[in-house]
Design a protein around this motif. Structure first.
Motif, short mmCIF file in Angstrom:
data_model
loop_
_atom_site.label_atom_id
_atom_site.label_comp_id
_atom_site.label_asym_id
_atom_site.label_seq_id
_atom_site.Cartn_x
_atom_site.Cartn_y
_atom_site.Cartn_z
N PRO A 27 58.22 58.81 44.94
CA PRO A 27 57.02 59.63 44.71
C PRO A 27 55.75 58.80 44.94
O PRO A 27 55.71 57.60 44.65
N LEU A 28 54.74 59.44 45.47
CA LEU A 28 53.49 58.75 45.77
C LEU A 28 52.87 58.14 44.52
O LEU A 28 52.22 57.10 44.59
N ALA A 37 42.95 58.57 45.72
CA ALA A 37 43.59 57.71 46.72
C ALA A 37 44.28 58.56 47.79
O ALA A 37 44.26 58.22 48.98
N LEU A 38 44.89 59.67 47.38
CA LEU A 38 45.55 60.56 48.34
C LEU A 38 44.53 61.17 49.30
O LEU A 38 44.81 61.31 50.49
N ARG A 61 52.96 63.72 42.97
CA ARG A 61 54.37 63.97 42.67
C ARG A 61 55.22 64.10 43.94
O ARG A 61 56.43 64.03 43.89
N ASP A 62 54.55 64.36 45.07
CA ASP A 62 55.28 64.44 46.34
C ASP A 62 55.78 63.05 46.74
O ASP A 62 55.26 62.04 46.28
N THR A 63 56.78 63.04 47.61
CA THR A 63 57.38 61.77 48.02
C THR A 63 56.76 61.26 49.32
O THR A 63 56.09 61.99 50.04
N VAL A 68 55.25 61.98 55.16
CA VAL A 68 55.57 61.70 56.56
C VAL A 68 55.92 62.99 57.29
O VAL A 68 55.47 63.22 58.42
N ALA A 69 56.71 63.86 56.67
CA ALA A 69 57.10 65.13 57.29
C ALA A 69 55.88 66.01 57.56
O ALA A 69 55.76 66.62 58.63
#
Length: 78
Positions: A27-28, A37-38, A61-63, A68-69
């Motif tokens: 997770p990020l 930061a995102l 919470r995303d990976t 990348v996808a």
């Protein structure tokens, strides 16, 4: 350079992320990327890869794999 390599390079050079920690299932938030930061990362990716990620919604919470996808799908449409 692949999308994954581009993102990894940005994470390492701009955010000081340990390269060993950057894996698709991580997770990020575990890379210490908060919402600010995102947003910065999104802008850096847009600039570096010349794509528009305005409609891509990501949270800490995303990976890494989801990031990348999402970027790959946009880069493929460019």
């Amino acid at each position: 350079m692949s999308t994954s390599e581009e993102i990894s390079a940005l994470l390492v050079t701009r955010f000081g992320t340990d390269p060993e920690a950057i894996r698709p299932e991580v997770p990020l938030r575990h890379l210490r990327l908060d919402s600010l930061a995102l947003e910065e990362l999104r802008l850096l990716i847009e600039d570096r890869m010349d794509i528009d990620l305005e409609d891509v919604v990501l949270s800490s919470r995303d990976t890494v794999g989801r990031l990348v996808a999402a970027v790959s799908s946009k880069a493929g449409n460019a």
